[in-house]
Design a protein around this motif. Structure first.
Motif, PDB file in Angstrom:
ATOM      1  N   PHE A  37       0.900  -1.494  -0.137  1.00 16.22           N
ATOM      2  CA  PHE A  37      -0.222   0.290   0.048  1.00 16.22           C
ATOM      3  C   PHE A  37       0.473   1.310  -0.379  1.00 16.22           C
ATOM      4  O   PHE A  37       1.841   1.531  -0.238  1.00 16.22           O
ATOM      5  N   ARG A  38       0.136   2.442  -0.074  1.00 14.48           N
ATOM      6  CA  ARG A  38       0.788   3.706  -0.065  1.00 14.48           C
ATOM      7  C   ARG A  38       0.956   4.367   0.312  1.00 14.48           C
ATOM      8  O   ARG A  38      -0.914   4.763   0.000  1.00 14.48           O
ATOM      9  N   GLN A  39       0.810   6.308   0.564  1.00 13.83           N
ATOM     10  CA  GLN A  39       0.118   6.580   1.275  1.00 13.83           C
ATOM     11  C   GLN A  39       0.763   8.000   1.266  1.00 13.83           C
ATOM     12  O   GLN A  39       1.810   7.978   1.607  1.00 13.83           O
ATOM     13  N   ALA A  40       0.856   8.971   0.668  1.00 14.68           N
ATOM     14  CA  ALA A  40       0.545  10.597  -0.158  1.00 14.68           C
ATOM     15  C   ALA A  40       0.340  11.310   0.929  1.00 14.68           C
ATOM     16  O   ALA A  40      -0.863  11.209   1.616  1.00 14.68           O
ATOM     17  N   PRO A  41       0.933  12.687   1.664  1.00 19.44           N
ATOM     18  CA  PRO A  41       0.503  13.385   1.856  1.00 19.44           C
ATOM     19  C   PRO A  41      -0.420  13.730   1.399  1.00 19.44           C
ATOM     20  O   PRO A  41      -0.709  14.485   0.573  1.00 19.44           O
ATOM     21  N   GLU A  44      -5.295   9.443   1.907  1.00 16.69           N
ATOM     22  CA  GLU A  44      -5.688   7.885   2.627  1.00 16.69           C
ATOM     23  C   GLU A  44      -4.320   7.131   2.143  1.00 16.69           C
ATOM     24  O   GLU A  44      -4.008   6.934   0.956  1.00 16.69           O
ATOM     25  N   ARG A  45      -4.698   6.298   3.241  1.00 19.15           N
ATOM     26  CA  ARG A  45      -3.446   4.890   2.468  1.00 19.15           C
ATOM     27  C   ARG A  45      -4.599   4.111   1.050  1.00 19.15           C
ATOM     28  O   ARG A  45      -5.529   3.129   1.326  1.00 19.15           O
ATOM     29  N   GLU A  46      -3.587   4.175   0.057  1.00 18.58           N
ATOM     30  CA  GLU A  46      -4.352   3.414  -1.186  1.00 18.58           C
ATOM     31  C   GLU A  46      -3.617   1.695  -1.659  1.00 18.58           C
ATOM     32  O   GLU A  46      -2.177   1.732  -1.007  1.00 18.58           O
ATOM     33  N   TYR A  47      -4.124   1.384  -1.860  1.00 21.65           N
ATOM     34  CA  TYR A  47      -3.897  -0.373  -2.349  1.00 21.65           C
ATOM     35  C   TYR A  47      -2.653  -0.386  -3.867  1.00 21.65           C
ATOM     36  O   TYR A  47      -2.876   1.078  -4.200  1.00 21.65           O
ATOM     37  N   VAL A  48      -1.816  -0.867  -3.498  1.00 24.53           N
ATOM     38  CA  VAL A  48      -0.888  -1.061  -4.897  1.00 24.53           C
ATOM     39  C   VAL A  48      -1.245  -2.679  -5.512  1.00 24.53           C
ATOM     40  O   VAL A  48      -1.123  -2.263  -6.654  1.00 24.53           O
ATOM     41  N   ALA A  49      -0.982  -3.745  -4.475  1.00 24.53           N
ATOM     42  CA  ALA A  49      -0.158  -4.726  -5.873  1.00 24.53           C
ATOM     43  C   ALA A  49      -0.237  -5.405  -4.416  1.00 24.53           C
ATOM     44  O   ALA A  49      -0.415  -5.040  -3.335  1.00 24.53           O
ATOM     45  N   ALA A  50      -0.978  -7.044  -4.588  1.00 26.68           N
ATOM     46  CA  ALA A  50      -1.040  -8.160  -3.854  1.00 26.68           C
ATOM     47  C   ALA A  50      -0.425  -9.257  -5.047  1.00 26.68           C
ATOM     48  O   ALA A  50      -0.419  -9.424  -5.818  1.00 26.68           O
ATOM     49  N   THR A  51       0.053 -10.073  -3.664  1.00 30.67           N
ATOM     50  CA  THR A  51       0.490 -11.453  -4.785  1.00 30.67           C
ATOM     51  C   THR A  51       0.041 -12.272  -3.619  1.00 30.67           C
ATOM     52  O   THR A  51      -0.802 -12.990  -2.102  1.00 30.67           O
ATOM     53  N   PHE A  52      -1.126 -13.523  -4.061  1.00 29.07           N
ATOM     54  CA  PHE A  52      -1.194 -14.229  -3.311  1.00 29.07           C
ATOM     55  C   PHE A  52      -2.102 -15.633  -3.961  1.00 29.07           C
ATOM     56  O   PHE A  52      -3.067 -15.926  -4.917  1.00 29.07           O
ATOM     57  N   ARG A  53      -0.997 -16.366  -4.865  1.00 30.01           N
ATOM     58  CA  ARG A  53      -1.532 -17.485  -5.740  1.00 30.01           C
ATOM     59  C   ARG A  53      -1.769 -16.889  -7.285  1.00 30.01           C
ATOM     60  O   ARG A  53      -2.264 -17.114  -8.135  1.00 30.01           O
ATOM     61  N   GLY A  54      -1.148 -15.189  -7.616  1.00 30.85           N
ATOM     62  CA  GLY A  54      -1.150 -14.586  -8.070  1.00 30.85           C
ATOM     63  C   GLY A  54      -0.699 -13.554  -7.402  1.00 30.85           C
ATOM     64  O   GLY A  54       0.016 -13.236  -6.613  1.00 30.85           O
ATOM     65  N   THR A  55      -1.317 -12.561  -9.046  1.00 30.81           N
ATOM     66  CA  THR A  55      -0.262 -11.656  -8.480  1.00 30.81           C
ATOM     67  C   THR A  55      -1.656 -10.046  -9.155  1.00 30.81           C
ATOM     68  O   THR A  55      -2.393 -10.533 -10.634  1.00 30.81           O
ATOM     69  N   PHE A  56      -1.730  -9.024  -8.529  1.00 34.17           N
ATOM     70  CA  PHE A  56      -2.958  -8.001  -8.524  1.00 34.17           C
ATOM     71  C   PHE A  56      -2.680  -7.317  -8.082  1.00 34.17           C
ATOM     72  O   PHE A  56      -1.619  -6.386  -7.423  1.00 34.17           O
ATOM     73  N   SER A 105      -7.926  -4.729  -1.852  1.00 34.34           N
ATOM     74  CA  SER A 105      -7.573  -3.429  -1.835  1.00 34.34           C
ATOM     75  C   SER A 105      -8.115  -3.452  -0.265  1.00 34.34           C
ATOM     76  O   SER A 105      -7.671  -2.061   0.161  1.00 34.34           O
ATOM     77  N   LEU A 106      -8.708  -4.046   0.579  1.00 36.13           N
ATOM     78  CA  LEU A 106      -9.147  -3.152   1.812  1.00 36.13           C
ATOM     79  C   LEU A 106      -7.977  -3.057   2.829  1.00 36.13           C
ATOM     80  O   LEU A 106      -7.728  -4.459   2.995  1.00 36.13           O
ATOM     81  N   ARG A 107      -7.786  -2.564   3.373  1.00 37.50           N
ATOM     82  CA  ARG A 107      -6.853  -1.899   3.887  1.00 37.50           C
ATOM     83  C   ARG A 107      -7.251  -3.446   5.624  1.00 37.50           C
ATOM     84  O   ARG A 107      -6.294  -3.722   6.480  1.00 37.50           O
ATOM     85  N   ARG A 108      -8.496  -3.158   5.452  1.00 33.21           N
ATOM     86  CA  ARG A 108      -8.934  -3.861   6.993  1.00 33.21           C
ATOM     87  C   ARG A 108      -8.508  -6.117   7.060  1.00 33.21           C
ATOM     88  O   ARG A 108      -9.194  -5.747   7.247  1.00 33.21           O
ATOM     89  N   ASN A 109      -8.693  -6.161   5.408  1.00 29.32           N
ATOM     90  CA  ASN A 109      -8.240  -7.732   6.152  1.00 29.32           C
ATOM     91  C   ASN A 109      -6.715  -7.991   5.919  1.00 29.32           C
ATOM     92  O   ASN A 109      -6.048  -9.766   5.600  1.00 29.32           O
ATOM     93  N   TYR A 110      -5.944  -7.081   6.533  1.00 28.91           N
ATOM     94  CA  TYR A 110      -4.384  -7.435   6.812  1.00 28.91           C
ATOM     95  C   TYR A 110      -3.983  -7.079   8.113  1.00 28.91           C
ATOM     96  O   TYR A 110      -4.449  -6.102   8.452  1.00 28.91           O
ATOM     97  N   GLU A 111      -3.594  -8.000   8.951  1.00 33.41           N
ATOM     98  CA  GLU A 111      -3.448  -7.603  10.328  1.00 33.41           C
ATOM     99  C   GLU A 111      -1.903  -7.083  10.256  1.00 33.41           C
ATOM    100  O   GLU A 111      -1.719  -6.901  11.493  1.00 33.41           O
TER     101      GLU A 111
END
Length: 123
Positions: A37-41, A44-56, A105-111
């Motif tokens: 994820f990334r957060q510009a000044p 909001e913090r925003e999703y960039v990319a994910a990997t889990f049995r594939g890439t998104f 893309s949802l921040r709440r899905n990551y612990e």
């Protein structure tokens, strides 16, 4: 104690490249979702990319960024090419122990989250 530690940020000119790394300790994330994820000044913090049995990827980084992982070393990477000033942000590594995430893309899905690494794209 689980820790995610990012590295590889810095100052780069537009059109340049950077490779971010994130190493996890305290537990293994082999075959679990990991993301950037990334957060510009002022934003909001925003999703960039994910990997889990594939890439998104989010649309704004497709064809420029590549997420990859090395499960033997418990690491995830983000290769960023053709960088633009709008890519300037603090980049965060995130990890989940949930195999059944429906929306990466949802921040709440990551612990677990790292402390972030600054990426500045400027001439």
């Amino acid at each position: 104690q689980v820790q995610l530690i990012e590295s590889g940020g810095g100052l780069v000119e537009p059109g340049g490249s950077l490779r971010l790394s994130c190493v996890a300790s305290g537990r293994t994330f082999n075959d679990y979702p990991m993301a950037w994820f990334r957060q510009a000044p002022g934003k909001e913090r925003e999703y960039v990319a994910a990997t889990f049995r594939g890439t998104f990827y989010t649309d704004s980084v497709k064809d420029r960024f590549t997420i990859s992982r090395d499960d033997d070393r418990n690491m995830v990477f983000l290769q960023m090419n053709s960088l633009k000033p709008e890519d300037t942000a603090v980049y965060y590594c995130a990890a989940s122990t949930n195999w059944f995430i429906l929306d990466y893309s949802l921040r709440r899905n990551y612990e677990y989250w790292g402390q972030g690494t600054q990426v500045t794209v400027s001439s």
